[in-house]
Design a protein around this motif. Structure first.
Motif, short mmCIF file in Angstrom:
data_model
loop_
_atom_site.label_atom_id
_atom_site.label_comp_id
_atom_site.label_asym_id
_atom_site.label_seq_id
_atom_site.Cartn_x
_atom_site.Cartn_y
_atom_site.Cartn_z
N ILE A 265 0.88 -1.18 0.00
CA ILE A 265 0.00 0.00 0.00
C ILE A 265 0.91 1.22 0.00
CG2 ILE A 265 -1.73 1.31 1.29
CD1 ILE A 265 -2.61 -1.37 2.55
N HIS B 105 -3.00 7.34 -3.81
CA HIS B 105 -3.08 6.10 -3.03
C HIS B 105 -3.13 4.93 -4.00
CE1 HIS B 105 -4.43 3.46 0.33
NE2 HIS B 105 -5.06 2.82 -0.66
N VAL C 112 3.40 -0.97 4.00
CA VAL C 112 2.72 0.31 3.78
C VAL C 112 3.79 1.40 3.71
CG1 VAL C 112 0.91 1.84 4.63
CG2 VAL C 112 0.81 -0.60 5.16
N ASN D 20 -4.46 4.28 6.81
CA ASN D 20 -4.14 3.01 6.15
C ASN D 20 -4.04 1.84 7.12
OD1 ASN D 20 -3.65 3.61 3.16
ND2 ASN D 20 -2.51 5.25 4.18
#
Length: 688
Positions: free
Chosen positions: A101, A109, A336, A361
């Motif tokens: 991510i 994003h 992430v 997130n």
């Protein structure tokens, strides 16, 4: 938000496994640690088995030969970092979790699934092979902290290429000082980056790099800023990852020798070019798993005990923590990542930026450099409004010593979020061996400003000036036994001369090398001297790092050799000589003064200061701009002409002149009076 069900710490799961499969039980962590650093073969074989590492061929033993350098690990085994990553792809995807991510400053994003990560890496790997990439060939990457960098890494290493990356915020000279040494066959570079609210075009820099690297036969350009960006005789990155056919679907990373080179990272000493450090596939991945899982307590995202784990450690690609973030993939953990300035834009500072990113997130492990937490404390930010942060169950920090105040600040912030006793995983290690010596343990007491323990398998000690282990006193950090991730060698280092001088030449061979303590035969080699000051608590085993014991600069978690800064500063025609020291010590923030000898008639005015700072920004990075610049008559030097960095550092840290320097060994002892006076002024202004 309902609380997550309790989970079992990873280090407890490992100890349960040891009891069940090896019949081993330990009364406390110290006993477990002593076993792991005395019975090295048994410990590292247990890590291999615990993580069910794979090889199509058997190995003789975990540690075939105990030597430093030159330890022989898992002889006969084969490995591939990418193979270990992709073995998790199907299960993680079936459980509904992405591999990566990412977000950037502009709010873009993205989520990359495990199958797509595997497909893109396969597509690029096949492209690189078509361009003639062979196992052992080097691939240089000039990319920011974005998914494409991870894709490119996995593609390169899956076919035996040797990876090396530099961040686009590094100066051109600093990048070329690194890449020119390794003679890359392929260059993968971006057209530019966004940082601090501004776009920074890098196309001309890339063109200059290609011209300065005659070994490069193929250039791949990633359009990170401009969809229309292009360079002559180059391939668009998007095209290289677009393939989706039978060949990509059936692609498998090739099995390589356990010690096949994985990547080349760079760590600077006080002299010469940055050290191009070569790590191997097998040693790097087995140490990364032990660190990431057992000590950092980062679990597999699809395992019931840590279901939904999301791992973030803020880093640029110029810091080994990028490699550490990447290693989350080895255990099937969602990574992430954030690309940009953690403090907001240049025009509007905002130290909640990274926290909001984590909250949005669902990050479960939040790591950053110690300087980041210090900046949050100074900015007096309030996290109580970020309700999404309840997902975070651990805070990680490294790069430089974390102050007690910064740690208490973070703990208090999470208390206000309804999360008392947040766990801090404070670690210390290095680029040099792609791991950590000291770090966390979920089951041990947590004291602000301290690291909880010496890590399993790491025979770390603090040695006094006589080379004897000490407890409760500050000493040189040494590692008395080998680790699988210690460098294979330095690239281009004839007879290992630079490798030996960097870590192994301070103490006689065999001294302190007997597993469990005591001297061994000289054939074992010397202990690893890391260059940090360390104190070990004799009761709890907790540790405090007090900064560098040598003259290497450590700014905001990034180490830089003083020679690189001198090259930048002394290239200016006005500068005749220079010296820099970094006074990071005893947990205090880095303070770095620069001393310059200027040509006759030139004075250190504001314009000259700007010129010096710009030279450093351009050649190295804004991170290495000094706190103060002083014009001096002379730089103190030894009779052989070496700059007296370490004695001046010690002098400015309050040690008496007669204890830090031998005037008889100096070429110009008369210049010391000025530095003594400066030390006295600093002592009055900044008492210890």
């Amino acid at each position: 938000m309902s609380a997550k069900p309790p989970f079992t710490p990873q280090i407890r799961l490992y100890q349960n496994w040891l009891h069940e499969h090896r019949g081993l039980s330990f009364d406390n962590y110290d006993a477990l640690w002593r076993w792991s650093t005395t019975e090295l073969d048994a410990f590292w074989q247990s890590i291999w088995d615990y993580f069910d590492l794979q090889s199509p061929t058997p190995h003789q033993a975990a540690l075939v030969k105990n030597a430093m350098p030159g330890g022989q690990w898992f002889t006969g085994a084969q490995a591939n970092y990418a193979q270990q990553v992709f073995r998790h792809a199907d299960a993680a995807h079936a459980a509904g979790f992405p591999a990566i991510i990412s977000e950037n400053e502009k709010g873009l994003h993205r989520e990359l699934s495990w199958p797509e990560l595997r497909r893109q890496a396969a597509s690029l790997a096949l492209h690189l092979q078509a361009q003639g990439l062979q196992p052992g060939d080097r691939v240089a990457a000039y990319l920011p902290n974005i998914p494409e960098a991870m894709v490119a890494f996995l593609a390169v290493v899956s076919v035996g290429g040797v990876w090396s990356i530099c961040a686009p915020d590094m100066g051109t000279n600093a990048v070329l000082d690194r890449f020119a040494q390794i003679e890359p066959k392929i260059l993968i570079a971006c057209d530019g980056v966004s940082y601090g609210g501004r776009d920074h075009d890098r196309l001309q820099v890339v063109a200059d790099m290609r011209a300065a690297l005659p070994s490069v036969q193929h250039l791949v350009v990633l359009r990170n800023l401009n969809e229309q960006a292009s360079l002559s005789d180059s391939t668009d990155f998007a095209d290289t990852i677009a393939r989706n056919d039978a060949a990509t679907q059936s692609f498998e990373p090739m099995w390589l020798d356990f010690n096949h080179p994985l990547w080349i990272v760079y760590s600077s000493g006080t002299t010469g070019l940055p050290k191009p450090i070569v790590h191997g596939h097998g040693g790097t991945l087995i140490v990364a798993l032990a660190l990431k899982v057992l000590h950092n307590d980062i679990g597999c995202s699809y395992h019931p005990n840590t279901f939904g784990e999301r791992y973030h450690w803020y880093s640029s690609t110029g810091w080994v923590m990028w490699n550490a973030q990447l290693s989350g993939l080895l255990n099937g953990t969602t990574c992430v990542i954030y690309d940009g300035n953690p403090g907001g834009s240049k025009d509007k500072t905002d130290w909640t930026t990274l926290w909001r990113f984590a909250a949005n997130n669902g990050v479960t492990f939040f790591g950053a450099g110690a300087a980041f937490f210090a900046n949050c404390l100074k900015a007096n930010i309030d996290l109580s409004g970020l309700t999404g942060l309840q997902s975070v169950r651990a805070l990680g920090t490294t790069g430089s010593p974390l102050s007690e105040d910064a740690q208490r600040w973070g703990t208090q912030q999470f208390e206000r979020l309804g999360m008392p006793n947040i766990w801090w995983c404070n670690i210390s290690g290095g680029t040099d061996f792609a791991g950590a010596f000291i770090g966390g343990n979920r089951e041990l007491p947590l004291v602000p400003g301290e690291m909880q323990c010496r890590l399993l398998g790491c025979a770390v000690e603090a040695w006094n000036e006589q080379g004897q282990p000490v407890l409760g006193d500050v000493g040189e950090l040494v590692c008395a036994q080998p680790l699988p991730s210690m460098p294979l060698y330095f690239w281009g280092d004839k007879d290992n001369a630079r490798y030996l001088s960097s870590y192994f030449d301070m103490y006689p061979a065999g001294h302190g090398r007997q597993p469990g303590g005591g001297d061994g035969p000289a054939s074992l080699g010397g202990v690893w001297r890391h260059g940090d000051w360390l104190k070990i608590n004799p009761v709890t085993g907790s540790c405090v790092i007090y900064g560098r014991s040598d003259a290497t600069i450590n700014r905001h978690g990034l180490r830089m050799g003083t020679s690189e800064l001198y090259s930048a500063v002394e290239a200016l025609p006005e500068v005749l000589d220079s010296m820099v020291v970094d006074l990071e010590y005893l947990g205090r923030e880095s303070y770095m003064p620069l001393f310059v000898v200027l040509r006759e008639g030139v004075t250190l005015d504001d314009a000259m200061r700007v010129k010096l700072n710009n030279a450093i920004k351009t050649a190295l990075s804004p991170r290495f701009v000094p706190n103060e610049i002083f014009q001096v008559a002379e730089i103190p030097r030894t009779l052989s002409g070496k700059k007296q960095e370490l004695p001046i550092k010690k002098l400015l840290l309050g040690q008496p002149l007669e204890k830090v320097v031998n005037k008889d060994a100096m070429a110009n002892p008369g210049c010391l009076d000025w530095y003594v006076a400066l030390a006295q002024r600093r002592a009055a202004q900044h008492p210890l």
